[in-house]
Design an enzyme around this catalytic site. Structure first.
Site, short mmCIF file in Angstrom:
data_model
loop_
_atom_site.label_atom_id
_atom_site.label_comp_id
_atom_site.label_asym_id
_atom_site.label_seq_id
_atom_site.Cartn_x
_atom_site.Cartn_y
_atom_site.Cartn_z
N GLY A 192 0.82 -1.21 0.00
CA GLY A 192 0.00 0.00 0.00
C GLY A 192 0.86 1.26 0.00
N SER A 196 2.78 4.41 1.16
CA SER A 196 3.57 4.68 2.37
C SER A 196 3.97 3.42 3.14
CB SER A 196 2.84 5.65 3.32
OG SER A 196 2.75 6.93 2.72
N GLY A 248 6.58 1.70 2.19
CA GLY A 248 8.04 1.69 2.11
C GLY A 248 8.63 1.03 0.87
N SER A 300 9.32 2.02 -2.33
CA SER A 300 10.36 2.66 -3.15
C SER A 300 11.66 2.81 -2.35
CB SER A 300 9.88 4.00 -3.71
OG SER A 300 9.57 4.87 -2.67
N ASP A 313 4.36 4.91 -9.77
CA ASP A 313 4.45 6.38 -9.71
C ASP A 313 5.11 6.94 -10.97
OD1 ASP A 313 3.28 6.36 -7.24
OD2 ASP A 313 5.04 7.00 -6.12
#
Lengths: 177, 177, 177, 177
Positions: free
Chosen positions: D11, D13, D15, D17, D37
Site C-alpha cells: 500500500g 507509504s 516503504g 520505493s 508512480d
C-alpha cells in the site's frame, strides 16, 4: 508563558523534518516549520559549493565558512523576529558545532520561550535511512549522528531508532506549554 | 545607501523565481532568495487547503484567510529583521491585493533601501509556461497576469514575454545601488 | 499509418521536456512522455557517479560507460515494445553521440512510425536557462548545444531561442499523422 | 535460472520505493527501479484528474479508468521486453485489484524469473508515515494497507512496521537467485 519556538537538533537522516511535519499535524495551533535546509536553499548556488559558504565533501563531511555564518546569523535573527511578531516556529537544525551552535541560537532567541529537543538516531540506522532517501551525500548520517549532540542541553529527547516520527512528535507535543 | 531588498512582484509563471536565481548569479555580493512559495511550504498542510489559510481553487483562483494573513505579517517582519541584521534579500511575491499588498510590504520594510521590481508577462504566454512547468494549477497564470500589478508603484519593470530571465536579471542588477 | 513515436533531441536546457508536456496537452490522444532523465533516475545511485555508468563532470561534461549503454539499450527495446503494445510515446533524449545515437534509436524503433524532431536553442540562451533552472551542472547547456545535432537527420526542427515551448509544440503536433 | 524481476507490492507509504533503493544498493549487479508512480508521472496531466485516467479522491481513494488501464498494459509489456533485452528490474506497484492485479503482471512477465514480494505495514503506522512524507493525499495509506494484498501469492514477505527498509532489502536480496 506558552512555548513559542521548538528547536529540533539532530544529525542528517535522523528524522527531524518528518517530526516537524507531524508536530504541525498534531499541535492545535498553526506552527511554521523552517530548517537549515531552507536556509541553504535560499543561498546563491555559488555559496553551496564554496569553502566560504557551505561545502559538502564526497565522504559526507560538511564544512561552513564565514559567508555562510554571516547569513546564518542574520537568518536566526529573522526567525526570532518572526516569533516576536506572533508566529510559532519549529526550527530543525544540525548543530555541527554542538554546544557552540546551541549558544548561537540561545542568543538569537533570547527572551523567547524555547523547547529544546534532541532527535537521536543510531548511526547505523540513520545510514540505512540515508540510502532509503536516495538524495543525500552518503556518509553524512553516520558522520553527524553523535557529534551534533556534543555538549547540547535539551528539555526533551526523542530517539527515532525504534520509534515512529509521529509517536515522537506526540511526545514532544505533550511538552509544549 | 545601497540596496538591501529587491522585491519582485508578478503573476504565477511570470518568471520571478528564475529571475531571482539569475540575480543571485550576477550580483557580486551574496543575496538570499525567499518567496511566497517558501512561506506556503513552511505552513501546516491543513492550512494549505483551508479558507482560513490558503485555498487553491480548481480554476486557478487563490484566496487567503485570516490565519494566512497573520503568519504572512509575522514572516514579513522576520524578513525585514534578517535584512537589518545584515543579509541582502530578494523577495518574490504575488501581490494578489495589488496596491494593498505593496502597502503591507512597505510598512514591514520601513527604513530599508528597497528596489521595487514589476515582473510582467503577457497572460497568454504565462499560460503556456504554466503548461511547460506542469506542476501548477492551470488558470493561475492567466488569472493573475494583470491584477497583481494594479496600483503598484515600481522602481523598475521587466517583461519576460520576449526577454530571457537572465537578460531581465542583468537589467535589474544594473539598478542595484 | 499514424505517428507512434515522437523523438525530441536537443541539448540540456533546450526545452525538450517542457515541449513534451505541451505536446501531451495539445495532442488529442493520450501520449506517454519518457526521457533519458527518467532512465538515469531509475538506475542505482552507484551508477550515477561512475565511469561504468554515467558521470557528470564539474565542467558540464557528461560521459557514459558500458553498464549505462547496456541498460540504455534494454530500455530502448522496452520503449519500442510499449509502443507496439499500443501506447503512443514522446521520447526526449540528448544525442551525445550525434548520428550514432540516432542510429541506436533507429534500430530499436524499427518498423514504427517515428517523427524525428530536433530541438535547438542557441548555446548562450540555453546557458541562461540553465541558471534559471538552478538544478543542473553549469556548463552542460553550452557544451551540448551543437554536438547533439551533429549528423542527425530530422523530420522537423524547432528552435526555442525565440519561440515559446507551447508554440513549438503546436508546430510539432501539426506534423503528427 | 537467476532472478530477473523483483515485484514489490504494498500500500501507499508502506516503504516500497525505499526498499527498492536499498535493493539497488545491496545487490551486486545493477538493477533498474521503476514503479507505478513513474507510469503516472509519464501520463498527460489531463489523465491524472480524470475518471478515464486516474483519480485521487480527497479521502484517499484511488480509481482508475479504461485509458489508464490501456496505457498500464502497454507499460507492463514494455517492462517485460526491457527485461528480456537483458536488464534486471525492480518494479514497485500498488495492487489495487489484489489478485487480479497480480494476474495482469503474471501474464506480462510470462516466462521470466520473478520474485514476488509483499511489503506489509500496519495501517496505523503507514498513516503516520504518510504525514511524515507530507506529499500524499491523506487516507491513501490506511485505505490501501490491507486490500492490496487480498488474494496475492508471494515468494517472500517483509513488514516495515518494525523493521528498517534496509534490513527488509537485505532479506529480500538473500532470496534473489
Amino acid at each position: 508563558m506558552s512555548t513559542q519556538v521548538i528547536v529540533l537538533n539532530g544529525g542528517s537522516s535522523s528524522g527531524k523534518s518528518g517530526i516537524a511535519r507531524c508536530l504541525q499535524a498534531v499541535l492545535p495551533e498553526p506552527w511554521l516549520s523552517v530548517g537549515i535546509d531552507s536556509l541553504v536553499d535560499s543561498m546563491p548556488a555559488s555559496l553551496k559549493t564554496s569553502p566560504a559558504g557551505i561545502d559538502f565533501a564526497p565522504d559526507g563531511g560538511v564544512s561552513v565558512g564565514p559567508r555562510f555564518r554571516a547569513l546564518e546569523a542574520a537568518w536566526m535573527t529573522g526567525i526570532a523576529a518572526t516569533v516576536r511578531a506572533g508566529a510559532r516556529i519549529i526550527v530543525d537544525d544540525v548543530f555541527l558545532g554542538g554546544a557552540a551552535s546551541q549558544e548561537r541560537w540561545r542568543q538569537a532567541l533570547d527572551g523567547l520561550d524555547v523547547l529544546w529537543v534532541g532527535v537521536r538516531c543510531e548511526g547505523e540506522v540513520a545510514e540505512g535511512r540515508e540510502i532509503v532517501r536516495g538524495d543525500r551525500v552518503p556518509g553524512m548520517a553516520a558522520e553527524q549522528a553523535e557529534i551534533v549532540h556534543k555538549g547540547v542541553v535539551y528539555d526533551f529527547e526523542v530517539d527515532t531508532t525504534r520509534t515512529e516520527s509521529l509517536v515522537c512528535a506526540r511526545a514532544i507535543a505533550a511538552r509544549v506549554a
